[in-house]
Design an enzyme around this catalytic site. Structure first.
Site, PDB file in Angstrom:
ATOM      1  N   ASP A  37      81.696  56.276  10.166  1.00  0.00           N
ATOM      2  CA  ASP A  37      82.026  54.929  10.642  1.00  0.00           C
ATOM      3  C   ASP A  37      82.320  55.006  12.130  1.00  0.00           C
ATOM      4  OD1 ASP A  37      83.253  52.366  11.233  1.00  0.00           O
ATOM      5  OD2 ASP A  37      83.413  52.107   9.066  1.00  0.00           O
ATOM      6  N   SER A 155      74.024  42.982  -6.158  1.00  0.00           N
ATOM      7  CA  SER A 155      75.331  42.471  -5.730  1.00  0.00           C
ATOM      8  C   SER A 155      76.325  42.549  -6.877  1.00  0.00           C
ATOM      9  CB  SER A 155      75.203  41.011  -5.282  1.00  0.00           C
ATOM     10  OG  SER A 155      75.043  40.171  -6.420  1.00  0.00           O
ATOM     11  N   CYS A 156      77.600  42.388  -6.554  1.00  0.00           N
ATOM     12  CA  CYS A 156      78.640  42.422  -7.587  1.00  0.00           C
ATOM     13  C   CYS A 156      78.400  41.325  -8.621  1.00  0.00           C
ATOM     14  CB  CYS A 156      80.025  42.282  -6.957  1.00  0.00           C
ATOM     15  SG  CYS A 156      80.192  40.878  -5.838  1.00  0.00           S
ATOM     16  N   THR A 186      85.849  37.366   0.685  1.00  0.00           N
ATOM     17  CA  THR A 186      85.307  38.649   1.161  1.00  0.00           C
ATOM     18  C   THR A 186      85.428  38.715   2.683  1.00  0.00           C
ATOM     19  OG1 THR A 186      83.067  37.775   1.349  1.00  0.00           O
ATOM     20  CG2 THR A 186      83.650  38.837  -0.749  1.00  0.00           C
ATOM     21  N   THR A 215      74.421  31.749  -3.180  1.00  0.00           N
ATOM     22  CA  THR A 215      74.357  33.132  -3.652  1.00  0.00           C
ATOM     23  C   THR A 215      72.973  33.377  -4.232  1.00  0.00           C
ATOM     24  OG1 THR A 215      75.163  34.756  -5.257  1.00  0.00           O
ATOM     25  CG2 THR A 215      75.421  32.463  -5.869  1.00  0.00           C
ATOM     26  N   GLY A 216      72.448  34.547  -3.950  1.00  0.00           N
ATOM     27  CA  GLY A 216      71.139  34.896  -4.514  1.00  0.00           C
ATOM     28  C   GLY A 216      71.266  35.631  -5.834  1.00  0.00           C
ATOM     29  N   ASN A 320      85.159  42.182  -8.440  1.00  0.00           N
ATOM     30  CA  ASN A 320      83.986  42.258  -7.569  1.00  0.00           C
ATOM     31  C   ASN A 320      84.024  43.453  -6.614  1.00  0.00           C
ATOM     32  OD1 ASN A 320      85.898  39.827  -6.803  1.00  0.00           O
ATOM     33  ND2 ASN A 320      85.220  40.702  -4.862  1.00  0.00           N
TER      34      ASN A 320
END
Length: 338
Positions: A37, A155-156, A186, A215-216, A320
């Site tokens: 990071d 995704s979650c 988030t 959301t997808g 999530n």
């Protein structure tokens, strides 16, 4: 390979990066060897890992800084990099075979492929991807082939919805359906009203608004379950809770079924093939009851309701953060055996 631990590196030490690290460090079949990071110091990294507002303090082994480039988890050294360009991260040098790409930035195949240049053998993107193959453990991970080097863990929300949709479609058939996820805050959201050019509503204060969002996740179910392609779509409400979300799936069924029959089918699957992925509860639960739950989707039998024997609303909870991070590691373990 049976005795050899799978060596994992993490790129991006945000919510998912840190929690994947926590999951890895609590398991015996995998080992954390490196974290990259560029935006935080090693000292700050230890602080961020040690203290967590949602999941509590790290209590499993002592965390110390050996030097600027090395963290010690108990006796276990983990190499720390602070490199901006993913091509330049020497994963091979650190011994990382699998890299979890959790910056949220390098989510397509080309960008994620940069990790392979540094010696990573496989990359798992911890977000949906527009072009990398997506896998949901419990749903389509068996389709993974060992020649795939870059994959997405979806995704979650897709991880919550897909196992539930699979059971319903396998047992009763889904004609069509709409999903709403009531989703915790988030990192992309704002603490107070601020600029968000791509999503104006998303720029409004997270802690005192219910914010409709796109959301997808529902459409992505069609990618992991081709039988449902074009049959599901959905939206999201961002609400002022810090973790745990809930999927509300409203579907039209092909085969008539009572709500009790649907409950029975989900319960059977939760105790069988989908054990550990899909849960089932008849308790009077609320969202905080699922903080730290490592399952992808916990069906709430009492919260759902049927209008008729072909039209039903199903409710399923998910942490999530923690559930999703657990699946990232499960996917890596599955890939290593392919």
């Amino acid at each position: 390979m049976a005795d050899k631990k799978i060596r994992i590196g993490i790129n991006g030490f945000g919510r998912i990066g840190r929690l994947v690290a926590r999951v890895v460090l609590q398991r015996d079949d995998v080992e954390l060897v490196a974290v990259n990071d560029p935006f935080i110091t090693t000292e700050y990294m230890t602080y961020m890992f040690k203290y967590d507002s949602v999941h509590g303090q790290w209590k499993h082994n002592e965390l110390k800084i050996k030097d600027e480039k090395t963290l010690l988890f108990g006796e276990k050294p983990v190499t720390v990099f602070g490199i901006r360009n993913p091509e330049d991260i020497p994963w091979a040098e650190a011994g990382a075979d699998y890299v979890v790409e959790s910056t949220g930035v390098f989510t397509d195949k080309d960008k994620a492929a940069a990790h392979l240049k540094g010696g990573a053998k496989k990359v798992v993107i911890s977000a949906p991807s527009k072009d990398a193959p997506m896998f949901v453990v419990g749903v389509n991970e068996h389709e993974y082939k060992s020649d795939l080097d870059i994959v997405s863990n979806a995704s979650c929300t897709t991880n919550c919805l897909a196992p539930l949709a699979k059971v319903i479609n396998d047992r009763f058939g889904i004609v069509e359906g709409l999903m709403t996820t009531v989703h915790s805050i988030t990192a992309t959201q704002k603490t107070v009203d601020g600029p968000s050019m791509k999503d104006w509503r998303g720029g409004r204060a997270a802690s005192f608004n219910i914010i409709p969002s796109s959301t997808g996740a529902a459409k992505a179910v069609g990618k992991v379950l081709p039988a449902l392609n074009g049959k599901l779509t959905g939206m999201s409400f961002r609400v002022p809770t810090v973790d745990v979300s809930v999927v509300d799936l409203t579907v039209r069924l092909e085969k008539a079924a009572t709500y009790d029959e649907i409950k029975k089918a989900i319960k059977e699957e939760s105790e069988g093939k989908l054990k550990g992925i899909l849960g089932y509860t008849e308790d009077d639960v609320v969202s905080t009851d699922f903080v730290g739950d490592n399952r992808s989707s916990i069906f709430d039998a009492k919260a759902g309701i049927a209008l008729s024997d072909k039209f039903v609303k199903l409710v399923s909870w998910y942490d999530n953060e923690w559930g999703y991070s657990s699946r990232v590691v499960d996917l890596i373990v599955h890939m290593s055996k392919a």
